[in-house]
Write a protein that holds these residues in place. Structure first.
Motif, mmCIF file in Angstrom:
data_model
loop_
_atom_site.group_PDB
_atom_site.id
_atom_site.type_symbol
_atom_site.label_atom_id
_atom_site.label_comp_id
_atom_site.label_asym_id
_atom_site.label_seq_id
_atom_site.Cartn_x
_atom_site.Cartn_y
_atom_site.Cartn_z
ATOM 1 N N LEU A 194 83.578 -42.444 -22.608
ATOM 2 C CA LEU A 194 83.108 -41.094 -22.327
ATOM 3 C C LEU A 194 83.808 -40.086 -23.227
ATOM 4 O O LEU A 194 83.186 -39.155 -23.748
ATOM 5 N N GLY A 195 85.110 -40.270 -23.438
ATOM 6 C CA GLY A 195 85.844 -39.367 -24.313
ATOM 7 C C GLY A 195 85.336 -39.381 -25.736
ATOM 8 O O GLY A 195 85.299 -38.343 -26.407
ATOM 9 N N GLU A 196 84.915 -40.545 -26.228
ATOM 10 C CA GLU A 196 84.390 -40.615 -27.592
ATOM 11 C C GLU A 196 83.040 -39.912 -27.719
ATOM 12 O O GLU A 196 82.687 -39.445 -28.796
ATOM 13 N N GLY A 201 84.345 -31.847 -29.307
ATOM 14 C CA GLY A 201 83.757 -30.840 -28.433
ATOM 15 C C GLY A 201 82.242 -30.858 -28.399
ATOM 16 O O GLY A 201 81.613 -30.035 -27.751
ATOM 17 N N THR A 202 81.622 -31.828 -29.094
ATOM 18 C CA THR A 202 80.164 -31.895 -29.111
ATOM 19 C C THR A 202 79.716 -33.255 -28.583
ATOM 20 O O THR A 202 80.404 -34.262 -28.742
ATOM 21 N N ALA A 203 78.538 -33.279 -27.981
ATOM 22 C CA ALA A 203 78.016 -34.513 -27.406
ATOM 23 C C ALA A 203 77.646 -35.501 -28.508
ATOM 24 O O ALA A 203 77.123 -35.128 -29.543
ATOM 25 N N ALA A 221 79.161 -45.394 -22.129
ATOM 26 C CA ALA A 221 79.053 -43.973 -21.781
ATOM 27 C C ALA A 221 78.053 -43.282 -22.688
ATOM 28 O O ALA A 221 77.855 -43.662 -23.843
ATOM 29 N N ALA A 222 77.420 -42.238 -22.149
ATOM 30 C CA ALA A 222 76.566 -41.344 -22.914
ATOM 31 C C ALA A 222 77.130 -39.942 -22.792
ATOM 32 O O ALA A 222 78.063 -39.693 -22.020
ATOM 33 N N ALA A 223 76.550 -39.004 -23.543
ATOM 34 C CA ALA A 223 77.108 -37.662 -23.616
ATOM 35 C C ALA A 223 77.093 -36.961 -22.271
ATOM 36 O O ALA A 223 77.967 -36.159 -21.980
ATOM 37 N N VAL A 224 76.097 -37.225 -21.444
ATOM 38 C CA VAL A 224 76.033 -36.629 -20.111
ATOM 39 C C VAL A 224 76.627 -37.617 -19.134
ATOM 40 O O VAL A 224 76.128 -38.735 -18.996
ATOM 41 N N GLU A 369 93.988 -40.579 -26.778
ATOM 42 C CA GLU A 369 93.305 -39.290 -26.810
ATOM 43 C C GLU A 369 91.927 -39.393 -26.174
ATOM 44 O O GLU A 369 91.504 -38.519 -25.411
ATOM 45 N N ALA A 370 91.209 -40.463 -26.477
ATOM 46 C CA ALA A 370 89.851 -40.614 -25.951
ATOM 47 C C ALA A 370 89.843 -40.719 -24.439
ATOM 48 O O ALA A 370 89.008 -40.110 -23.758
ATOM 49 N N SER A 371 90.777 -41.500 -23.872
ATOM 50 C CA SER A 371 90.768 -41.672 -22.427
ATOM 51 C C SER A 371 91.117 -40.379 -21.710
ATOM 52 O O SER A 371 90.562 -40.077 -20.651
ATOM 53 N N LEU A 372 92.021 -39.587 -22.280
ATOM 54 C CA LEU A 372 92.373 -38.304 -21.660
ATOM 55 C C LEU A 372 91.219 -37.315 -21.759
ATOM 56 O O LEU A 372 90.933 -36.568 -20.817
#
Length: 386
Positions: A194-196, A201-203, A221-224, A369-372
């Motif tokens: 989800l973080g990736e 800051g963009t989907a 995961a997807a952007a939403v 970073e991605a998980s946070l």
């Protein structure tokens, strides 16, 4: 000094307006009404209250139209703060983020892996409070926690984390009592994926994230966030798929799991058994590749097995979920380019032919970073957008 707060009163249509702005960008009040089905009067009342409370700003012009230009509504990304937490083996990582899940401050502390779960969660609560107290941003309205184990469907209880010995731990209840804000729990690799999708800051497109370190985890995961999935409890259990009959005993109690042929502890043990002693600080796959490149027969066999098993697992993931991008993280992201290229080629050979042209597999950037960032996005979904 920032605070932890769940006291902000919310209008009944606030979340609907915020979701439109998140998914469609700056739009006019008229467009909000069209997309939500709310009347003009209802939208006007809701938006006016949100402008007054600082959640939304008005400025600029939206889509061209006849007559007076329409004023755009823009979310105030600095109006709220959320906290993302990752509990991994021996380390707790925390971050504060804004309404776009952009991380602005972080903290990391060690913990005793033999400590009771309640003691570790008390440490999490104390560190969250300290991080928030040192921040000058908006009040923190929610928290999401990533764990290396299965969670219940309500995303409140850690059902099982094998490497910490946790079972049926009420993580959300414990932290909500300590902190007084909504808490949600999920599998850490799902949060990496989800973080990736929120990098920069963009989907981004739908992502499959395979993480290999002490174990093997998969997140889709997807952007939403409502669209992301990887099993009913947040854990795909891909690492505990049997790939070797009568293989090594896995920590889950079964034999021959994928984890026992590709995860770091098992690879170190196998290399040690082949006479290669490597220090705990030495990255496994680069050292394995070096030995294989020098022609060591055992290293060649081990590297071939790792690439083949990972490719077979990833091909199953691609055929089932058809992600736009596959990221390989953890120790695989540290592997030499030739190793990642070989895994990519073997995976492409194994997937359905119609998927091969668009197939993409890349090493993941920093999983911490991605998980946070993913935890922050999930906290926003629960505390801000719903």
């Amino acid at each position: 000094m920032a605070t932890l707060s769940r006291d902000r009163r919310r209008g009944p249509y606030e979340a609907a307006v915020l979701r439109v702005l998140r998914e469609c960008g700056p739009v006019s009040r008229t467009r909000v009404g069209e997309l939500t089905g709310l009347s003009a009067a209802t939208v006007s009342k809701a938006v006016s209250a949100m402008v007054g409370s600082g959640l939304v700003r008005e400025g600029g012009v939206t889509e061209p139209r006849m007559g007076r230009p329409a004023v755009a509504l823009v979310p105030a990304v600095d109006a709220v703060t959320v906290c993302g937490v990752q509990v991994e083996y021996g380390t707790i990582r925390l971050a504060l983020a804004d309404a776009e899940a952009r991380v602005r401050s972080t903290r990391s502390v060690p913990f005793d892996v033999t400590a009771p779960a309640a003691e570790v969660l008390d440490l999490v609560a104390a560190e969250v409070s300290a991080l928030v107290a040192a921040d000058s941003g908006a009040p923190c309205i929610g928290l999401a926690v990533g764990l290396p184990g299965a969670v219940d469907e309500a995303r409140r209880v850690n059902r099982l984390t094998i490497n910490l010995g946790w079972r049926d731990v009420p993580v959300a209840d414990h932290l909500e009592r300590a902190l007084g804000v909504p808490v949600v729990v999920d599998h850490h690799v799902r949060l990496m994926a989800l973080g990736e999708t929120r990098r920069g800051g963009t989907a981004r497109d739908a992502i499959a994230y395979l993480y290999v370190r002490r174990g093997v985890g998969l997140g889709i995961a997807a952007a939403v966030p409502q669209r992301y999935a990887a099993g009913p409890s947040g854990e795909s259990f891909l690492g505990h798929t049997r790939v070797a009959e009568n293989g090594v005993l896995c920590r889950c109690g079964s034999r021959g799991c994928l984890e026992t042929v590709v995860a770091e502890p098992y690879l170190r043990a196998r290399m040690h058994g082949a006479g290669h002693r490597i220090t705990p600080e030495t990255p496994v796959l680069p050292e394995l590749h070096r030995l294989a490149a020098e022609g060591d027969p055992a290293a060649v066999e081990i590297e071939t097995d790792v690439a083949g098993h990972l490719a077979a697992a990833l091909a199953t993931v691609v055929n089932l979920f058809t992600p736009d991008l596959v990221l390989v993280g953890g120790m695989v992201a540290e592997a030499p380019d030739r190793v990642v290229t070989r895994i990519r080629e073997l995976t492409r050979e194994r997937i359905f032919p119609l998927l091969r042209e668009d197939f993409r597999l890349e090493p993941a950037p920093s999983s911490d970073e991605a998980s946070l960032r993913g935890a922050a996005a999930l906290a926003l979904e629960v505390s801000y957008y719903s």
